[in-house]
Scaffold this motif. Sequence first.
Motif, mmCIF file in Angstrom:
data_model
loop_
_atom_site.group_PDB
_atom_site.id
_atom_site.type_symbol
_atom_site.label_atom_id
_atom_site.label_comp_id
_atom_site.label_asym_id
_atom_site.label_seq_id
_atom_site.Cartn_x
_atom_site.Cartn_y
_atom_site.Cartn_z
ATOM 1 N N CYS A 1 60.687 38.347 -57.440
ATOM 2 C CA CYS A 1 59.794 38.964 -58.424
ATOM 3 C C CYS A 1 59.522 40.399 -57.991
ATOM 4 O O CYS A 1 59.399 40.680 -56.797
ATOM 5 C CB CYS A 1 58.480 38.183 -58.520
ATOM 6 S SG CYS A 1 57.423 38.758 -59.871
ATOM 7 N N CYS B 1 51.339 39.568 -57.436
ATOM 8 C CA CYS B 1 49.984 39.359 -57.960
ATOM 9 C C CYS B 1 49.127 38.686 -56.878
ATOM 10 O O CYS B 1 49.594 37.774 -56.187
ATOM 11 C CB CYS B 1 50.031 38.486 -59.206
ATOM 12 S SG CYS B 1 51.004 39.239 -60.536
ATOM 13 N N CYS C 1 48.993 34.889 -57.337
ATOM 14 C CA CYS C 1 50.234 34.202 -57.758
ATOM 15 C C CYS C 1 50.240 32.750 -57.272
ATOM 16 O O CYS C 1 49.978 32.480 -56.099
ATOM 17 C CB CYS C 1 51.440 34.936 -57.192
ATOM 18 S SG CYS C 1 53.003 34.122 -57.616
#
Length: 245
Positions: free
Chosen positions: A38, A42, A45
């Motif tokens: 990715c 985040c 996540c």
Amino acid sequence: MSGERQGEIRVSEIFGPTIQGEGVLIGLPTVFVRSGGCDYRCSWCDSMHAVDTRFRADWRPMSVEAVWAEVTRLSGNKPLMVSLSGGNPAIQPFGDLIRRGHEEGYRFALETQGSVARDWFADLDVLVLSPKPPSSGMDTDWTVLADCLEMAGDGPEIVLKMIVFDDADYAYAKSVAARHPRYPVYLQPGNHTPPPPDADDAYVDMEGLMARMLWLVDKVTRDRWFEARVLPQLHVMLWGNRKGV
Ligand code: SF4
């Protein structure tokens, strides 16, 4: 992960059939193809096994035919919805798999944060764009998000799905909806609480999650945002944060 050949898909896991746990396809029997890698990190996540390069040894470069063989094995050759997730599945070459599956009557949904636009988005059946709010610690590139919508065009059904932890996330979700008023909006309360020391990987602070859900319902209705839909993550209610279900 190195060593991939042209056209190979970097796969973290393929599992199912199970139900889609969130968003516009909630409850629908689905096989999941989760890609590895990715471009975001985040803060909350819940799929780090498909994001963090510490797990790259678990990611397999697979040909389209190998992925397809696994999908059809899991589904018993009966067409169903295939969800392409990640990580960010948009950084993988999924176009040929989608074309292959369509020949056999399968349907494809893809969920991505909208940070990479691909021409094969137009071949999807469902595109879930899930731009990440301030609590993620990520910044949205609005131009690329708009490119994703343009690439998809009138091909797939397109929906916006936003995670909401707090007021700033809520304001962000409203701003995304205002930029792209054509698309249905799904809001989902954020699911992340640091686990207690003795908790396993599946740990969920269900009480906190339900409190955020109620807060979000109240927020949307008071605000008269009657176009938005507020949904929990059904799979989290059933299985916690366990992976592969
Ligand atoms: Fe995780 Fe999705 Fe954020 Fe990537 S975009 S880090 S998969 S939550």
